[in-house]
Every structure is written in C-alpha cells, then in structure tokens.
Design an enzyme around this catalytic site. Structure first.
Site, PDB file in Angstrom:
ATOM      1  N   LYS A 169       0.858  -1.191   0.000  1.00 54.88           N
ATOM      2  CA  LYS A 169       0.000   0.000   0.000  1.00 54.88           C
ATOM      3  C   LYS A 169       0.891   1.237   0.000  1.00 54.88           C
ATOM      4  O   LYS A 169       1.869   1.301   0.750  1.00 54.88           O
ATOM      5  CB  LYS A 169      -0.895  -0.019   1.250  1.00 54.88           C
ATOM      6  CG  LYS A 169      -1.938   1.101   1.296  1.00 54.88           C
ATOM      7  CD  LYS A 169      -2.845   0.954   2.516  1.00 54.88           C
ATOM      8  CE  LYS A 169      -3.957   2.003   2.528  1.00 54.88           C
ATOM      9  NZ  LYS A 169      -4.860   1.844   3.691  1.00 54.88           N
ATOM     10  N   SER A 214      -9.773   2.192   2.568  1.00 54.21           N
ATOM     11  CA  SER A 214      -8.814   2.871   1.711  1.00 54.21           C
ATOM     12  C   SER A 214      -7.813   1.932   1.032  1.00 54.21           C
ATOM     13  O   SER A 214      -7.188   2.318   0.051  1.00 54.21           O
ATOM     14  CB  SER A 214      -8.037   3.909   2.528  1.00 54.21           C
ATOM     15  OG  SER A 214      -7.240   3.269   3.505  1.00 54.21           O
ATOM     16  N   SER A 253     -10.299   0.069   6.854  1.00 52.24           N
ATOM     17  CA  SER A 253      -9.648   0.170   5.538  1.00 52.24           C
ATOM     18  C   SER A 253      -8.977  -1.100   5.041  1.00 52.24           C
ATOM     19  O   SER A 253      -8.546  -1.153   3.896  1.00 52.24           O
ATOM     20  CB  SER A 253      -8.622   1.300   5.550  1.00 52.24           C
ATOM     21  OG  SER A 253      -9.284   2.533   5.466  1.00 52.24           O
TER      22      SER A 253
END
Ligand SMILES: [Mg+2]
Ligand SMILES: [Zn+2]
Lengths: 483, 95, 491
Positions: free
Chosen positions: C78, C158, C182
C-alpha cells in the site's frame, strides 16, 4: 514599602511572573537520537523524526525525564507520577510537524517554591506553578539571504523544561534574583547549563501593574528575553508603558511583545498577532508517562546538595558569614574549591583567602574554576604555612603571587627563597635595638606621648627583618624595649 | 451548532488551507452535515467516564539517552522544494 | 495452475521444492500488472525491475537453503508505507515528488523475510475513504462485476488498490492499513481476506499517519492462512514506535486448524442496523449456522454503544488527522505552491496538494479541537470511545469472539454514494467499533450476493488474541469454501 513606580495618579505596584525555558542537558533530543548539544553545521543534528518526515514517530528519552524530575525535586516541587504529552498546534517554518509536543493538561512537575535573596539581604519565596517538558523549535534566520528566510532544524526537538512561576515577583530586582536563582539551582543539579548567550535559558516575562491593594490587571507577555539584565529592564520598561497607558485613560491590551534591547523598550510582535488557537490535545503517538516511586527515590538519592542547604551548612560548619557563604556557594565548582581549601584548616582564613586574593587573581587572569590560577591543594598548603607560623600573613601574599607565576607549591617557594618567618627572639631583639638606636629622636617623641609612632617602629623592624618577622613577637619586643 | 461562513473561513485559516469565495458555501454545507451527524453523541450519558485518548492500553517505554541519529543533513534536505545551501528556504518572514 | 493464482503457502512450497523460481513467479506478476493495471489502476507505482532483482536474490537465497517464510513471494505494498528509494505518495499530490530515504518497519521486516515488492498500491488519499475514489492518482476499479453489467464498481477503501490487486491476481499478498475499516471493508468488497491486528501489534514506524491512535497495518491475502503467514512477518515489537506492544509474536498458522468446538461466539444485537440488506442478514445467519455446526456455542450479546462508534470515530480520526497532516506545508518535502509570504505559501500549497475529502476532514478536525468546541466534540468523543472499549471488554468476559457482517452492502458503483460524505461513512459502521477499541478483527469472504458480488463476515476477538480471530476465520473459510473468481483477472 517594596518597589513602587510613581505615576501621575500615585503609586503603582508591578506584578510579574516568569516562564523560563531551560534546555535540558542530555546527549540526544527529547524524542529522537540526534545530538542535543548547541552548535554544529546547519541541519547536521537532525533526524527524520525531528524534521517531521512522513511516518516518523517520537520515542521519549529517559534521561530528559530524569532531568525534569531532578529539577522538580530541586525546586521543592510536587512530582507527578502521571503526566502526558499534548500537541500544541500552530504553523511556523521552524516547527516541522506543525505542532510542538509539550505537556499542557498534565505536567510532570507541579507546584514548588524557590527562595530568592535581595540586595538588602531580604529573603523571599517565589511560588513555582509547574514545570513541564517540551520540544524546542528550529531556528529561522531572516538576514542570511536577501529574498528568503532560511531554516536550521538543529535545535528542533531538543528537550526544554518550561518552568512557570506564580505572579509573585514585585520588582525588576526580584525578577533578576529569581532568574539567577533558578539558573544556579539548575546548574547545581546539572540539568541545564544556564548559558543564556547560547539560548540554553530564556524567559517569557509576564508583566502587569496595579494600584496597591487591587486585583490583577491585564498582563502582557514579553517573549524570549535572554539575559538577567534584559529581564530586569523589560519588567521596568513594560511596567512604565502600562502605567502610561492606564493613566492616559487607555486600556492595556493582552498581547505578546518583544523586548528591543537596542531601544530598551518593548514592542508588539507583528508575526504573533493573529489570535492563536493552539488546539491542544493528547499526542496519540505517545502514551501516558507513568513514573515509579522507586525511580524517583533513586534520582532523589543522587541529588547533589543544593545552594541554599550548602550555604546554611557553610555558615554552621565553617563559621563564616551568611554573606560569604552566599558568595562561596554561587557555583557548585566554587563551593567545592572552597571546601577543599577549608577542610581541616582555619575555615574563616580560607574564606578570606578565597574571596580575597584568589578571586582577585581569577578576575585578573580571566581564569575559570575548571582551570584555576592556583589549585585548591596549593592554596591549602599556603594556609597551612600561615597556620603553623612558618610564614606570616605579609609574606604569604608574596608567596601567593609567586605561586601564581610559577605554579609551584607554597612550601617549595618558602624553602628556596628562605621566607620562613623569624621567631628567634634574640634576632628580633637585636633588630629592635638597632632600629631604636637609629631613631633616637623618634624614641624621645614617643616617650613624650606620640603613641602613633609605635607602628613606625614595628614597620622598621619588619623591614630590617625583610618582612619575615613574626608579627606578634616583633610587637612584643618593640613594646618591651621601648620600656 | 451550525457553522457560519465566517467560521468556515476561520477554520480554513487555522488549518492553513486557502479557500476561494465560491468554495465557502459548499464547504459550509458539507461541514454542517458532518457536525449534524456527530451531534448524536450528545445523547450519550458520559457522566463519570474518563476520556480514552490512545489505542494502546499501557504506559510509555523510555529509551536510553544515546546519540544514534542525525548527521544526515544531505538526506534531510534532499526532498526540500527550496533550499539555500545547507538550509531550508521559505518566503521571507518579517517579524 | 497459473502462477498468479497460487496461494502464498503453495507458492512458497513450490519455490522451496525448486518447482518454480522466484524470477518466474515475479515475471508472471509483472506481466499481469502490465496487462491489467492500466485498466484497474490498482498500483500507483510499479517497480518491475527492482522486483526482478529481489526475485533473483530470493532464488539465490533459496539455493543456499536459507529461505525465509516469504522468500520470493511477490507482494503489493500500500502506498502509505514508506519504501526507501521508491516514491511514496499516500495517493496525494502533496507527496507526488516524495522519495523516502527510509523504510517502514513493516516493509523492512517483509523484505528481511525475503518478499518481492511489485509496486505501490493505490488507496484513498491519506487513507481517508471507503471507496478509493479519493486517490489523486485516479480511482481503482474493482475486478468484480455485477452479473450482466459492465459498470465499474469500487473496490472499497482505503486499501482498495491492495484488495483489487489481490482479487485480480496482480500479487499473492498485500499490505494494508486499517484506521476505521480500511483493510476489512475492501477485503469484503473484493472477495479477499484481511486482518486488522490489535493496535500495537504491527509497528507504525514509516507508515504515513492518518489517525495515530487508530492506524494499524495488517496483511491482505486470498486465504486466512496466507494472512497468518504475512502477519507473522509483519508483526512484532519495534522500539521506534512508542505505541508498539512489547509482546512475542505467536505462531499464527498454528491456530488455524484448532477448530471452534466449544468456543463461545457472540452475536451482537446492535449490528443488525436499519437499512442492512436482507442478503447481508442471510449471510450472517449462514455464518452463525456454520460455526454452530462445527461445535461453537452461539451467544446473543449486546455492545450498547456500537451505534455511537461512527460519529465518535469521525471526530477522533479527523482531529488527529488535522494535526498529523500539518507537516505537509511545502517546506521540507513534497510539493510546494509559491506565495507572496510564508502563510500564503502554506495556504496555496495545502489547497493545491490536498483533495476535497482530506480538506474536509482536516477542517472538521481543526474545528472539533478549537477553543470552545473541544469539550463538546473531541473530549466527548473520547469518552464515548472509552464506553465502546468497555463494551468490548465486558463482552469478552462472556464470549471468545464476535461474528458480524464486514460491511452493510456489497461493492457499489463509481459515483454511487458520492452525493454526501455521510452515506459514504456508513460503509464503516461495522468496522469502526473494533478500531476504536483497538481489538483485532478480520474479514473473510463468505458468499456472493444475488448480483454475484462477494460479501464478507467479520470476526472480532479481544486484544492480542489474533490467534482466536484466525481460528474462527479458518473455520468460516472452510465452511464457506469461497472459490469464486472476479471477472477481471490475470490468466
Ligand atoms: Mg510561554
Ligand atoms: Zn514553552
């Protein structure tokens, strides 16, 4: 009867409190492993944590916590077993994170007291409100570059103790005495070097004025004053400014001001004008700081003797005056020097030598106590020779000068120069007889009542003995032979 | 509680985010919607409840005081949008 | 089987047995990314060359016989984790030019375990969002499609890029971060698995902060076991993070086969929220049935403050974010927009660098901390947070784990739910309470809805009991036998 300022409308009293920022002595910074000491090439003492890089996290330095606790103990203050770090949010170019990590709601040290001494010998207690740990900011410089301000983050993240006093200060003199006293205590404790030129200590001065007996009026804060003298000036200048405002029927506006050293006045800080809303909240990167009683006890057991206690002990143990004891305990190193000289000797004689000839020599040479012009052992050796009557006080002064120059011990100087005092009564009698014979006229005058000439005869005899005569024996012999 | 345009401007100022005039009204609407939504917390009985500020239920660890970082000025400065020699540079500040 | 469809466990076994090489495995993924990433936008930055170099090193390590648990395993990282020498954007224009000179602890540990990094996965800007629509690098397309429709769906957020990359077979595993859901919500939206560990289990050092007291890194993968393998490498005490827990890392894999017989599973009444679809309700009931059949005792419980989780979360997270994001000021790193003075420079830089959602949260966060509003908003929210923690603490006296849905809906379409932020926030209604309490929670895919989209179930356990989470998750996984594939995927 204290300090009052006379205005057109009568007398005014000054009310003042100080927030002292003292840089903690530590190897590394409060929340990072970068070097904490002053100096260094620009941005060379900065870690990614100090520069607020993405993902960087603070980790607290144990020694900085210990230093704050030691300082709290030195200020006879409450140590809080639970404290916490908050963020103080504001934007400034030298504040990398956009917030300062400080302690707002729960400081590590609570209320305490400091005793100050004024010129006239009066002692007064000043209350300590709190002491908290916080980060220093970096340094913005506005003159280095024509079109830009430039930033050095070496100081960013260095541990500071903010020591907040109660508004107990009532005169510039008290403000100065308080700042000096805090500086002295911190230096004794080894928690701050007190170097105001390098910014290791600086004060925010809160000043208001009032008519005697009134409640507090609006105060102004004068930021970052960096010497004792300037603090004293700032208090007076700001008080006079406020009195003038009140007497002109105007209001004093609560604001942050700067002390302008060149003009000797305070002025409003333009850059700080926009109303601040610091949005303090607990720093979520840190956890509560919980201290164990054991840790505190350990730190306490290793505290040095502090100046007030040392001063009182010097009076009691060495029989010296409160004043002399104050002078001799001004600095830890000074007190240590004195004690090395005084221990096992005539302590009062030691005090008079240290505060007299020794201080004079220090001042002349500009030497420091780390590298004194005469070592404590050598000075003690000199006092030994006086006490056991090897030399007299007059010769001791010469020996001391010789010690300064040669760095040799007193007994060696006395031996090589033959300065041992004359105690042989027959030699003294002979010298007296010869002086009296040479000054027959003066002997007649003396005998007809001119007593003052006694000193003259003693002086002449000492001269004849090259200064080495034992003063008591010489006195006795002159008196005896004058009949 | 409902935000006025002046409050929106004040918050934007505090947060150092430039907001153009035509952004004020939509921001006001959105922020008010968020405030209306969170207003339901007003209905919780919080008498005697301590605030919980952190996710970790423990006391803070203290690190030893060793100098082990810094002396990386070039790396510290490498990402700077503007610099003057060994310094970061910003528009001139008048104090 | 195609290399991109392997599980981490099987890939590791094949690598160890020298049936495949790490270079082959990485190249297969590089090829898949080259083919599909232009469409899915799951990666912001791809690093095919460094990945191959890491794969070569992995092969050498395997040849020497000292392979780690992840040696040669290609992962998506990420783009919130700082990676030394590789641009790290947090999906914000603000950090577009930012190349960190340091490595986050979590990624450093993965590298030490031998992992290969394929690139930096897309996300909502600064991890603020539940759809991945707020990325400055464009939205991520969910590889799953509604039956008979080509409409683009969001992958959740996210960690939407990580989830989409996993589902489309553009990596074998991924890192995510979870502040209010997330990891779990995008896992549910993409038919993948993800665990938010206990707060403090994985170091936050080097992870771009959103809300410090909530942010937690965690693994995302295509099986519970793969998550256990990844978490084993990611977790552990880190002296550089004051909130990192000083606890040994258990053998998470060992907990998978334990079974749920005799375990007490709590079903919290408050998670039956109004507006939750029948499909989700039915799936939840199915999950309850599976656990009961495997010998678990099902207990109805109450977490009375659940309903207040979301508003408390938005106050706390926004407050922390407003402060955490103050460092993006155009002085030391990142993008700058010039101004006539310092303040003007700040304001222009931050106006241009942050997207709309980030600005909204910074402004709300600024407001709830400001003078006169702190007590009414921030302090009150913290007290409610304590009540939520208390709910969990009390319930875990009675049960070993909780079972809930992961999200109130399946993946939604681009542009849907975008009208007002609040609707979007409701995506996190089931995930936020565990975040506020700091307890571990995991989403596992449990079935498809009528339109053929994956749905997830969430398992929550007490602090530092990830083993319990894995035990229950593995049992659910076995029962659900979820083997559906998304429409868009590598061969
Ligand atoms: Mg102050
Ligand atoms: Zn301060």
């Amino acid at each position: 009867m204290g300090y009052v300022l006379e205005g057109k409308s009568g007398n005014w009293e000054v009310v003042c409190g100080l927030e002292i920022h003292a840089q903690v002595i530590s190897e590394s910074k409060l929340f990072s492993g970068a070097r904490a000491a002053y100096g260094g090439a620009p941005n060379s003492q900065v870690s990614f944590v100090d520069a607020g890089f993405p993902g960087m996290l603070p980790v607290i330095n144990r020694e900085c916590v210990a230093q704050a606790v030691r300082t709290g103990l030195g200020l006879a203050a409450q140590i809080n077993l639970f404290s916490r770090f908050d963020r103080k949010n504001y934007f400034y170019a030298d504040l990398p994170n956009g917030y300062q990590i400080s302690q707002f709601a729960h400081p590590i040290v609570g209320t305490g007291t400091v005793e100050i001494e004024l010129q006239d010998g009066t002692l007064k207690n000043i209350g300590i409100t709190r002491l908290h740990l916080e980060q220093d900011a970096g340094k913005s410089m506005h003159e280095q570059h024509p079109g830009k301000s430039v930033i050095d983050l070496n100081r960013a993240g260095v541990a500071l103790m903010e020591i907040v006093s109660e508004p107990d200060i009532r005169s510039p003199e008290e403000a100065g005495a308080y700042l000096r006293k805090i500086r002295q205590i911190l230096r004794y404790l080894g928690t701050c070097d007190g170097n105001m030129e390098e910014g290791s200590m600086r004060a925010d001065v809160n000043v208001s004025v009032r008519k005697p007996g009134e409640d507090f009026r609006t105060r102004c804060e004068i930021k970052n004053v960096n010497s004792v003298r300037f603090v004293m000036h700032a208090v007076e200048a700001e008080a006079l400014r406020q009195i003038a405002l009140w007497e002109a029927g105007e209001e004093v506006r609560q604001e942050t001001r700067l002390y302008d050293q060149a003009r000797g006045e305070t002025r409003s800080m333009r850059s700080k004008e926009d109303a601040h809303d610091y949005r303090y909240f607990p720093d979520p990167d840190l956890l509560p700081l919980v201290l164990a009683e054991d840790d505190i006890a350990q730190w306490k057991s290793k505290l040095p003797e502090l100046p007030d206690a040392k001063r009182r002990r010097f009076c009691a143990e060495y029989g010296i005056s409160f004043y002399d004891a104050g002078v001799l305990t001004a600095e830890q190193a000074m007190a240590d020097f004195y004690e090395t000289v005084a221990r096992g000797r005539d302590a009062r004689l030691a005090a008079s030598w240290v505060t007299g000839d020794f201080f004079a020599a220090m001042n002349r040479s500009g030497a420091t106590l780390e590298n004194p012009p005469v070592s404590a052992a050598h000075l003690g050796g000199l006092l030994d020779l006086i006490s056991d009557a090897t030399i007299n006080g007059r010769i001791a002064k010469d020996v001391f000068e010789e010690m300064l120059e040669s760095g040799k011990a007193a007994d060696a100087i006395v031996a090589t120069k033959g300065l041992r005092q004359v105690t042989d009564t027959s030699a003294i009698d002979a010298a007296v007889a010869s002086v009296l014979a040479l000054n027959a006229d003066k002997v007649t005058e003396y005998k007809s009542g001119k007593d003052k000439l006694f000193g003259f005869f003693v002086g002449q005899v000492m001269k004849a003995l090259a200064g080495k005569g034992n003063p008591a024996l010489v006195n006795e012999a002159v008196k005896r032979l004058l009949g | 509680m409902s935000l006025e345009p002046a409050t929106v401007r004040r918050i934007a100022k505090l947060a150092r985010i430039r907001v153009e005039d035509d952004e004020i009204a939509p921001l006001q609407t959105q922020l008010n919607a968020m405030l209306d939504y969170v207003a339901q917390l007003g209905g919780v009985d919080i008498t005697g409840v301590e605030p919980l500020s952190g996710g970790a239920q423990m006391a803070m660890r203290l690190r030893e005081d060793t100098m082990c970082d810094g002396a990386i000025a070039e790396q510290i400065l490498a990402n700077a949008p503007d610099r003057a020699g060994e310094f970061f540079a910003v528009p001139k500040v008048i104090e | 089987m195609s290399l991109t469809h392997l599980s981490i466990k099987d890939a590791a076994a094949a690598l160890a047995a020298r049936k495949i090489s790490a270079v082959e495995l990485t190249q297969a993924h590089n090829n898949a990314i080259a083919a599909l990433n232009p469409r899915l936008n799951a990666y912001i930055t791809t690093t095919p060359e460094p990945a191959l170099a890491q794969a070569q090193a992995a092969d050498a390590r395997i040849a020497q016989g000292n392979a780690g648990p992840l040696t040669g395993i290609p992962l998506a990282i990420k783009d919130l984790f700082c990676t030394a020498g590789v641009r790290t954007t947090a999906a914000s224009k603000m950090l577009d030019p930012f190349i960190p000179p340091y490595e986050s602890t979590v990624t450093a540990q993965l590298l030490a375990a031998g992992a290969v990094f394929l690139g930096k996965a897309n996300l909502d800007e600064f991890a603020m969002g539940s759809s991945n629509m707020s990325s400055a690098y464009g939205p991520v397309e969910n590889p799953w499609k509604r039956a008979g429709s080509d409409a683009k769906l969001v992958p959740g957020g996210s960690s939407g890029g990580s989830a989409a990359a996993l589902a489309a077979r553009l990596c074998l595993g991924a890192t995510g971060t979870d502040t209010g859901g997330s990891i779990r919500q995008p896992a549910a939206f993409t038919g993948t698995t993800g665990i938010k560990p206990t707060y403090g289990r994985c170091s936050r050092y080097g992870v771009v902060a959103f809300a410090s007291s909530l942010d937690q890194a965690g693994p995302m993968a295509r099986s519970v076991e793969d998550c256990a393998i990844l978490l084993g490498a990611m977790a552990g005490f880190d002296a550089k993070d004051s909130t990192s827990a000083q606890r040994p890392v258990p053998d998470f894999q060992a907990s998978l086969a334990r079974g749920v017989r005799g375990l007490r599973i709590g079903i919290p009444a408050e998670y039956s929220v109004a507006g939750m679809s029948d499909e989700i309700s039915r799936l939840w009931q199915k999950g309850i049935g599976w656990l009961r059949e495997q010998g678990a005792e099902i207990i109805d419980v109450s977490l009375p403050h659940t309903h207040y989780g979301l508003p408390a979360y938005y106050i706390v997270a926004s407050a922390e974010a407003s402060s955490n994001l103050a460092r993006y000021d155009g002085v030391r790193f990142g993008a700058r927009v010039g101004g006539e003075d310092l303040i003007d420079m700040y304001e222009r830089t931050r106006a241009a660098g942050f997207g709309a959602e980030v600005k909204r949260r910074i402004m709300i966060g600024t407001y709830v901390l400001s003078a006169g509003y702190y007590d009414a908003y921030y302090l009150r929210a913290q007290k409610v947070r304590n009540l939520i923690l208390r709910d969990f603490t009390q319930v875990f006296d009675k049960v070993d784990a909780l079972l809930t849905p992961s999200a109130p809906t399946a993946a939604f379409g681009f542009g849907e739910q975008m009208n007002d932020p609040i609707t979007m926030y409701l995506n996190d209604v089931f995930t936020v309470p565990a975040s506020l309490a700091g307890v571990p929670a995991m989403s596992v895919p449990a079935g498809l809805n009528a339109q053929g989209l994956p749905l997830g179930l969430q398992i929550i356990a007490k602090h530092f009991d990830e083993e319990m989470v894995f035990t229950v998750a593995a049992a659910l996984e076995r029962a659900a036998a979820f083997s559906h594939l998304p429409t868009v995927r590598a061969a």
